[in-house]
Design a protein around this motif. Structure first.
Motif, PDB file in Angstrom:
ATOM      1  N   UNK A   1       4.907  -5.205   4.289  1.00 55.79           N
ATOM      2  CA  UNK A   1       4.514  -3.793   4.340  1.00 55.79           C
ATOM      3  C   UNK A   1       3.035  -3.631   4.636  1.00 55.79           C
ATOM      4  N   UNK A   2       2.690  -2.444   5.052  1.00 56.07           N
ATOM      5  CA  UNK A   2       1.306  -2.099   5.360  1.00 56.07           C
ATOM      6  C   UNK A   2       0.623  -1.635   4.084  1.00 56.07           C
ATOM      7  N   UNK A   3      -0.489  -2.253   3.743  1.00 55.84           N
ATOM      8  CA  UNK A   3      -1.207  -1.896   2.519  1.00 55.84           C
ATOM      9  C   UNK A   3      -1.769  -0.485   2.631  1.00 55.84           C
ATOM     10  N   UNK A   4      -1.628   0.295   1.572  1.00 52.74           N
ATOM     11  CA  UNK A   4      -2.149   1.663   1.561  1.00 52.74           C
ATOM     12  C   UNK A   4      -1.142   2.634   0.997  1.00 52.74           C
ATOM     13  N   UNK A   5      -1.454   3.901   1.092  1.00 51.65           N
ATOM     14  CA  UNK A   5      -0.603   4.970   0.589  1.00 51.65           C
ATOM     15  C   UNK A   5       0.019   5.726   1.748  1.00 51.65           C
ATOM     16  N   UNK A   6       1.314   5.974   1.668  1.00 50.51           N
ATOM     17  CA  UNK A   6       1.953   6.844   2.655  1.00 50.51           C
ATOM     18  C   UNK A   6       1.329   8.234   2.529  1.00 50.51           C
ATOM     19  N   UNK A   7       1.016   8.836   3.656  1.00 49.61           N
ATOM     20  CA  UNK A   7       0.352  10.145   3.650  1.00 49.61           C
ATOM     21  C   UNK A   7       1.134  11.162   2.838  1.00 49.61           C
ATOM     22  N   UNK A   8       2.444  11.141   2.947  1.00 52.89           N
ATOM     23  CA  UNK A   8       3.290  12.075   2.194  1.00 52.89           C
ATOM     24  C   UNK A   8       3.063  11.940   0.693  1.00 52.89           C
ATOM     25  N   UNK A   9       2.956  10.712   0.220  1.00 54.31           N
ATOM     26  CA  UNK A   9       2.752  10.490  -1.209  1.00 54.31           C
ATOM     27  C   UNK A   9       1.371  10.966  -1.642  1.00 54.31           C
ATOM     28  N   UNK A  10       0.384  10.731  -0.803  1.00 53.33           N
ATOM     29  CA  UNK A  10      -0.971  11.177  -1.135  1.00 53.33           C
ATOM     30  C   UNK A  10      -1.028  12.704  -1.217  1.00 53.33           C
ATOM     31  N   UNK A  11      -0.391  13.373  -0.287  1.00 49.45           N
ATOM     32  CA  UNK A  11      -0.373  14.832  -0.313  1.00 49.45           C
ATOM     33  C   UNK A  11       0.384  15.353  -1.519  1.00 49.45           C
TER      34      UNK A  11
END
Length: 256
Positions: free
Chosen positions: A109-119
């Motif tokens: 997987x790509x490290x980081x936060x899915x934009x949807x989850x951040x929003x």
């Protein structure tokens, strides 16, 4: 097996699938944490080592997927994006499981936060930087029909990357103006991206996009008209019904 993923972690070149038995697929899934499923079964699972298994099935009997499976598109797109320097998943293996009528892609997987989850958590997003990322994709000839908050990853350091990339097309040249404007549609229709439905915020997004795209005055005007047309068609409202606002730094809160 080691950690339920024997052979998965050894990266293979090429995009032709290896054969995977139904029994071995079942053993892998038994050891995995199911992340997504539908009425037809498991769609996404994570192995104990962190590797993701994405299962693809052919949805229609008569479909282009018969000769060009979505899983193969996924693998090829991941390779192209990596070659273009665009962050995305790292494919480790590609399988075909005939007994289960599935293709399986194993990837890191790509490290980081899915934009949807951040929003959804109400965290701020730098919309101008996202606009620059989108312009960069288009300049690379990348047309992602599913470019919405569920397929964009916010990386450490503020950059962006892409996931779930089967529905992505690569052109030999930068995208034309019409297609660039059309590609705004999935973002404007995304309920969690309502900040872009505020006129001032969307105007700032377009300004950042045009600067990165390097349009001449005529093409910039044509693109702006197409973009605002998409904005109106998406049912955009004035600032009274939007989420957040446009700040000088380009950061807008995603909180509802």
């Amino acid at each position: 097996m080691h950690g339920g993923d024997s052979g998965i972690g050894r990266k293979r070149s090429g995009d032709r699938p290896r054969s995977l038995s139904g029994a071995r697929l079942q053993r892998l899934l038994d050891a995995a944490n199911v992340l997504e499923r539908d009425g037809f079964g498991i769609k996404v699972a994570q192995l104990p080592c962190g590797t993701i298994l994405k299962l693809f099935r052919r949805k229609r009997r008569v479909s282009s997927a018969a000769w060009r499976p979505y899983a193969q598109r996924f693998v090829r797109n991941a390779a192209h994006l990596a070659g273009a320097g665009i962050p995305t998943v790292q494919v480790r293996a590609f399988f075909q499981c005939a007994p289960a009528a599935r293709h399986v892609v194993a990837y890191r997987p790509l490290a980081g936060d899915v934009l949807r989850e951040r929003l959804a958590r109400g965290e701020p997003v730098d919309w101008s930087r996202l606009a620059v990322f989108m312009a960069h994709l288009h300049r690379q000839g990348i047309y992602f029909r599913s470019l919405h908050s569920g397929n964009i990853v916010c990386l450490p350091g503020g950059a962006f990357g892409l996931i779930d990339i089967a529905d992505l097309y690569v052109c030999r040249r930068p995208l034309g103006t019409l297609r660039r404007g059309r590609n705004l549609r999935p973002m404007l229709r995304d309920p969690l991206l309502q900040a872009l439905r505020e006129r001032q915020a969307f105007g700032g997004f377009l300004d950042a996009y045009r600067r990165e795209a390097g349009f001449g005055s005529l093409r910039s005007e044509v693109f702006s008209r197409l973009a605002w047309r998409q904005w109106r068609r998406a049912g955009a409202q004035s600032s009274s019904s939007a989420i957040g606002g446009w700040s000088g730094s380009g950061a807008v809160s995603g909180r509802r």
